[in-house]
Scaffold this motif. Structure first.
Motif, mmCIF file in Angstrom:
data_model
loop_
_atom_site.group_PDB
_atom_site.id
_atom_site.type_symbol
_atom_site.label_atom_id
_atom_site.label_comp_id
_atom_site.label_asym_id
_atom_site.label_seq_id
_atom_site.Cartn_x
_atom_site.Cartn_y
_atom_site.Cartn_z
ATOM 1 N N ILE A 1 -3.036 -20.024 45.646
ATOM 2 C CA ILE A 1 -3.369 -20.518 47.106
ATOM 3 C C ILE A 1 -3.471 -19.292 47.953
ATOM 4 C CG2 ILE A 1 -2.549 -21.819 48.988
ATOM 5 C CD1 ILE A 1 -1.937 -23.909 47.595
ATOM 6 N N ARG A 2 -4.483 -18.938 49.216
ATOM 7 C CA ARG A 2 -3.999 -17.151 49.355
ATOM 8 C C ARG A 2 -4.392 -18.180 51.615
ATOM 9 N NH1 ARG A 2 -6.616 -12.245 47.436
ATOM 10 N NH2 ARG A 2 -7.187 -12.217 49.458
ATOM 11 N N GLN B 1 -3.017 -24.619 53.835
ATOM 12 C CA GLN B 1 -3.212 -24.504 55.167
ATOM 13 C C GLN B 1 -1.889 -25.778 55.611
ATOM 14 O OE1 GLN B 1 -3.579 -21.219 55.745
ATOM 15 N NE2 GLN B 1 -4.718 -22.060 54.081
ATOM 16 N N LEU B 2 -0.706 -26.204 54.044
ATOM 17 C CA LEU B 2 0.127 -27.304 54.282
ATOM 18 C C LEU B 2 1.520 -26.539 54.465
ATOM 19 C CD1 LEU B 2 -1.813 -30.357 53.324
ATOM 20 C CD2 LEU B 2 -1.191 -29.520 55.895
ATOM 21 N N TYR B 3 1.337 -25.495 53.529
ATOM 22 C CA TYR B 3 2.674 -25.093 53.004
ATOM 23 C C TYR B 3 2.575 -23.790 52.604
ATOM 24 C CZ TYR B 3 3.941 -29.792 52.428
ATOM 25 O OH TYR B 3 5.003 -31.472 52.823
ATOM 26 N N GLN B 4 3.612 -22.764 53.182
ATOM 27 C CA GLN B 4 3.821 -21.705 52.335
ATOM 28 C C GLN B 4 4.285 -21.512 50.412
ATOM 29 O OE1 GLN B 4 2.922 -18.371 53.559
ATOM 30 N NE2 GLN B 4 3.446 -18.554 55.770
ATOM 31 N N VAL B 5 3.491 -20.894 49.628
ATOM 32 C CA VAL B 5 4.158 -21.180 48.227
ATOM 33 C C VAL B 5 4.298 -19.725 48.275
ATOM 34 C CG1 VAL B 5 2.935 -22.036 46.056
ATOM 35 C CG2 VAL B 5 2.194 -23.082 48.256
ATOM 36 N N ALA B 6 5.622 -19.754 47.220
ATOM 37 C CA ALA B 6 5.455 -18.503 47.019
ATOM 38 C C ALA B 6 4.560 -18.424 46.012
ATOM 39 C CB ALA B 6 6.847 -19.399 45.267
ATOM 40 N N SER B 7 4.568 -16.587 45.596
ATOM 41 C CA SER B 7 3.525 -16.000 44.953
ATOM 42 C C SER B 7 3.914 -14.805 44.023
ATOM 43 C CB SER B 7 1.612 -15.476 46.214
ATOM 44 O OG SER B 7 3.124 -14.492 47.151
ATOM 45 N N GLY B 8 2.959 -14.104 43.912
ATOM 46 C CA GLY B 8 3.575 -12.559 43.153
ATOM 47 C C GLY B 8 3.955 -13.242 41.562
ATOM 48 N N SER B 9 5.219 -12.270 41.644
ATOM 49 C CA SER B 9 5.770 -12.807 40.074
ATOM 50 C C SER B 9 6.735 -13.838 40.433
ATOM 51 C CB SER B 9 7.183 -11.770 40.352
ATOM 52 O OG SER B 9 6.488 -10.261 40.130
ATOM 53 N N THR B 10 7.114 -14.234 41.416
ATOM 54 C CA THR B 10 8.042 -15.385 41.732
ATOM 55 C C THR B 10 6.882 -16.836 41.659
ATOM 56 O OG1 THR B 10 9.584 -14.780 42.851
ATOM 57 C CG2 THR B 10 8.863 -17.359 42.396
ATOM 58 N N GLY B 11 5.759 -16.963 41.987
ATOM 59 C CA GLY B 11 4.626 -17.887 41.736
ATOM 60 C C GLY B 11 4.293 -17.506 39.940
ATOM 61 N N ARG B 12 4.153 -16.232 39.297
ATOM 62 C CA ARG B 12 3.904 -16.255 37.676
ATOM 63 C C ARG B 12 4.504 -16.945 37.167
ATOM 64 N NH1 ARG B 12 1.376 -11.772 39.961
ATOM 65 N NH2 ARG B 12 3.752 -10.373 39.492
ATOM 66 N N LEU C 1 -12.447 -10.842 45.018
ATOM 67 C CA LEU C 1 -11.551 -11.893 46.147
ATOM 68 C C LEU C 1 -11.601 -10.384 46.832
ATOM 69 C CD1 LEU C 1 -8.836 -13.819 44.595
ATOM 70 C CD2 LEU C 1 -10.733 -14.555 45.394
ATOM 71 N N PRO C 2 -11.679 -10.585 48.210
ATOM 72 C CA PRO C 2 -11.041 -8.960 48.958
ATOM 73 C C PRO C 2 -9.694 -8.703 48.537
ATOM 74 C CG PRO C 2 -11.250 -11.438 50.226
ATOM 75 C CD PRO C 2 -11.878 -11.331 48.296
ATOM 76 N N ASP C 3 -9.457 -8.009 49.109
ATOM 77 C CA ASP C 3 -8.360 -7.403 48.844
ATOM 78 C C ASP C 3 -6.935 -8.009 49.418
ATOM 79 O OD1 ASP C 3 -8.720 -5.754 48.123
ATOM 80 O OD2 ASP C 3 -8.465 -3.736 49.351
ATOM 81 N N LYS C 4 -5.661 -8.913 49.430
ATOM 82 C CA LYS C 4 -4.486 -9.774 49.714
ATOM 83 C C LYS C 4 -4.107 -9.150 50.703
ATOM 84 C CE LYS C 4 -1.385 -12.826 48.265
ATOM 85 N NZ LYS C 4 -0.860 -13.117 46.781
ATOM 86 N N PRO C 5 -3.900 -9.771 52.047
ATOM 87 C CA PRO C 5 -3.368 -9.062 53.251
ATOM 88 C C PRO C 5 -2.117 -9.091 52.273
ATOM 89 C CG PRO C 5 -4.355 -10.834 53.982
ATOM 90 C CD PRO C 5 -4.057 -11.279 52.441
ATOM 91 N N TYR C 6 -1.188 -7.366 53.724
ATOM 92 C CA TYR C 6 -0.154 -7.663 52.922
ATOM 93 C C TYR C 6 0.932 -8.245 53.001
ATOM 94 C CZ TYR C 6 4.454 -4.508 52.916
ATOM 95 O OH TYR C 6 5.395 -3.806 53.431
ATOM 96 N N ASP C 7 2.514 -8.667 52.134
ATOM 97 C CA ASP C 7 3.414 -9.152 52.598
ATOM 98 C C ASP C 7 4.177 -8.758 52.169
ATOM 99 O OD1 ASP C 7 4.616 -11.683 52.231
ATOM 100 O OD2 ASP C 7 4.554 -12.355 51.075
#
Length: 229
Positions: free
Chosen positions: A77-78, A113-124, A206-212
């Motif tokens: 999810i992005r 778009q219903l939730y903010q979901v953990a991404s990056g190292s946490t998501g993996r 995919l396009p570059d992911k927006p900076y978080d």
């Protein structure tokens, strides 16, 4: 993971006189209270044997809802694009072909778009854990850090059905299904209010992911050893 999307489809089927089956992780049926409620509304474990039984049921139980992206898709999810992992799954197509079922491509707009979901190292890390336990486990939050979802209208676009009895090759059926899912998204996205949003399948560029700015605060060590447990 996002029951609201499936719930809307189930309610619409009920209004039309159907009693749909919907498939999910086997562990859901073991939950003390929630499992009984889910079963009452048509939940069935997503196993090949159970899918076969669902596809053989007569009216009004002859509708089966499958989310083929599985656990992997929940971690794709992005906020800026839509990503589907259904192109990696062929099992549902093989079973539909085996039973001579109709495949109806569908896309649920707004569900991502219903939730903010953990991404990056946490998501993996949570994706590895989810695969090990065969159920989705992830960190997510809604409004104010609660489980209340963000305000987001939902709409389900339905594509042109595919009669699996008319096509012999499973790969050809799967390719056609993916094509019609994308067509369904593109045809309906303007009406939904996403004229510039794009749908990608897993593996596509995919396009570059927006900076978080929070990504730096969620970095974790490599936990690939979880897969060896």
């Amino acid at each position: 993971f996002f029951p609201w999307g499936v719930a809307m489809i189930i309610l619409d089927c009920l209004r039309q006189g159907y009693l749909p089956n919907f498939l999910g992780a086997s562990v859901l049926g073991s939950l003390p209270v929630a499992g009984r409620i889910l079963r009452a509304f048509g939940y069935r474990p997503a196993t090949p044997a159970e899918i076969r039984r669902c596809l053989q049921k007569p009216y009004p139980r002859n509708v089966t809802i499958i989310v083929p992206g599985g656990i992997h898709e929940m971690f794709c999810i992005r906020r800026d694009v839509e990503i589907s992992a259904a192109n990696l799954r062929q099992g549902f197509v093989k079973l539909a072909k085996e039973q001579g079922a109709m495949l109806v491509p569908a896309y649920m707009f707004g569900n991502s778009q219903l939730y903010q979901v953990a991404s990056g190292s946490t998501g993996r890390m949570f994706e590895q854990l989810s695969r090990k336990l065969r159920t989705s486990i992830n960190l997510f939050h809604g409004v104010g850090g609660t489980l209340l979802p963000y305000p987001q209208k939902l709409a389900c676009g339905l594509g042109e059905p595919i009669d699996t009895r008319e096509i012999e090759d499973v790969q050809a059926i799967h390719d056609l299904w993916c094509t019609r899912v994308r067509e369904t998204f593109d045809i309906n996205k303007d009406a939904y209010g996403w004229p510039n949003r794009q749908l990608f399948f897993e593996g596509e560029l995919l396009p570059d992911k927006p900076y978080d700015p929070m990504e730096g605060y969620t970095a974790l060590p490599n936990l690939s050893s979880l897969s060896k447990l």
